[in-house]
Design an enzyme around this catalytic site. Sequence first.
Site, PDB file in Angstrom:
ATOM      1  N   CYS A  85     -11.036 -44.589 -29.700  1.00 54.98           N
ATOM      2  CA  CYS A  85     -12.147 -45.539 -29.573  1.00 54.98           C
ATOM      3  C   CYS A  85     -12.287 -46.540 -30.712  1.00 54.98           C
ATOM      4  CB  CYS A  85     -13.463 -44.776 -29.440  1.00 54.98           C
ATOM      5  SG  CYS A  85     -13.956 -43.900 -30.955  1.00 54.98           S
ATOM      6  N   ALA A  86     -11.820 -46.206 -31.912  1.00 54.20           N
ATOM      7  CA  ALA A  86     -12.084 -47.061 -33.078  1.00 54.20           C
ATOM      8  C   ALA A  86     -11.457 -48.448 -32.884  1.00 54.20           C
ATOM      9  CB  ALA A  86     -11.542 -46.399 -34.336  1.00 54.20           C
ATOM     10  N   PRO A  87     -12.124 -49.500 -33.359  1.00 56.27           N
ATOM     11  CA  PRO A  87     -13.339 -49.528 -34.185  1.00 56.27           C
ATOM     12  C   PRO A  87     -14.662 -49.489 -33.427  1.00 56.27           C
ATOM     13  CG  PRO A  87     -12.484 -51.741 -33.971  1.00 56.27           C
ATOM     14  CD  PRO A  87     -11.521 -50.847 -33.238  1.00 56.27           C
ATOM     15  N   GLY A  88     -14.619 -49.277 -32.124  1.00 56.89           N
ATOM     16  CA  GLY A  88     -15.850 -49.029 -31.388  1.00 56.89           C
ATOM     17  C   GLY A  88     -16.378 -50.152 -30.545  1.00 56.89           C
ATOM     18  N   GLY A  89     -15.666 -51.255 -30.429  1.00 51.94           N
ATOM     19  CA  GLY A  89     -16.162 -52.373 -29.631  1.00 51.94           C
ATOM     20  C   GLY A  89     -16.389 -51.995 -28.176  1.00 51.94           C
TER      21      GLY A  89
ATOM     22  N   ASP B   5     -11.618 -40.445 -31.887  1.00 52.27           N
ATOM     23  CA  ASP B   5     -10.518 -41.093 -32.599  1.00 52.27           C
ATOM     24  C   ASP B   5      -9.929 -40.091 -33.575  1.00 52.27           C
ATOM     25  OD1 ASP B   5      -9.536 -44.136 -32.694  1.00 52.27           O
ATOM     26  OD2 ASP B   5      -9.199 -43.230 -34.657  1.00 52.27           O
TER      27      ASP B   5
ATOM     28  N   CYS C 203      -3.267 -53.378 -25.311  1.00 55.57           N
ATOM     29  CA  CYS C 203      -3.198 -54.795 -25.687  1.00 55.57           C
ATOM     30  C   CYS C 203      -1.724 -55.178 -25.845  1.00 55.57           C
ATOM     31  CB  CYS C 203      -4.003 -55.087 -26.944  1.00 55.57           C
ATOM     32  SG  CYS C 203      -3.590 -54.060 -28.373  1.00 55.57           S
TER      33      CYS C 203
END
Length: 433
Positions: A253-257, A276, A374
Amino acid sequence: MADARVQAARTLGEVLAKHCSLNKPFDTGINKLDERDRGLFQELCYGTLRWYHRLEAIAGELLQKPLRNKDQDVYALLLIGLYQLEYLRVPDHAAISETVNASRALKKPWASGLLNGALRSFQRDREQIFKKISGKPQASFSHPNWLVARLQQSWGAQANRILHANNQQPPVCLRVNLRRQSRDEYLVKLQQTGLQAQPLASSPSAVRLLSPLDIQQLPGFSEGLVSVQDEAAQLAAYLLALEPGQRVLDACCAPGGKSCHILEAEPALAELVCLDSEQDRMARVEENLARLQLSGATLTTGDASTCQWWNNQPFDRVLLDVPCSATGVIRRHPDIKLLRREDDLAKLSALQQAILNNVWQMLKPGGLLVYATCSVLPEENSELITQFVADHKDAELAPMDADWGIEQPAGRQLLPQLEGPDGFYYARLIKAG
């Protein structure tokens, strides 16, 4: 030469820090600069990395022999000087003199003559040098040869557009916190502040700024009204088809956006587990949740490829944004072109498969998993998901009623676009019940 590139990439920030007399590490020292100098610092660092392979080819024509490993800081400084001469509207004499003077900040005054001679040779022989390097794809596209070949193999005629987009400045996209105000209301706030922006059709929360600025200057940023997030990344929360009372896992999940967006999109979840593997990265997730005044998240440190952290309670929804080559966000992180190696892809694919196989057992029958990267490389995306579905009788591809991206054998692929989204891949999988 590959090792030399990696070393030069890692020393680039340090060279600039010394040149600016920060006396601080790159990540903390840059914050000591005022806004104008910080912008120039970032432009020099990111720009030199963005055009590194082209600048490297130019440097190869200027140097009689490669510099020693211990002098990679001087090499980085040469590339910074070449970047200013070729890509910035800085007077040539100023770019040369400042680069030469910077060698003294490195405590290597012997390099002054070398740098002065090389930069003046480029100034004098620019056209001849360009002719010599024009037939080299690595120099022409400013990407490593292996990546140029992979993109051409995967995307054919579209590869050149991807390579071009990767070398441009990325747009600044915002995600409006729709729990606090509508997008139209926030657009009015931007207009009142003198900032031009436009809503984006891809996401109901997405806004693109028409000119860059210091994020801290955004109205309501510190109060949690808005976050910085590319429009492609904003699609994840909507693809989850969230409903009240669900248990949701945001793995890696990091950085959490995306975690924050999930809570903004559906505040009545039973629980959101944010997972994470790195504790220090979880601190960023905590910071983002606090700034946005969001609650309902359980932060867990653990390896998504194992079950050691799991309490055996299944999830209704899983967002799996796996570690990947990041080849879809090169324009935001140009160092990827230097630090990523072709043999990383097999290791990443194996890790992606391990995480997907492990997390799949945590999904309820009838539940939905959104797989995201990504990356723009099919072996991390559609090829991997196609194989996963073939290997798992309880896995079905869920339809994606979307007009964005390119339909793939499995999922949809967004390619990086000028003034458009980053390169992202999404697939939706339903677990048969």
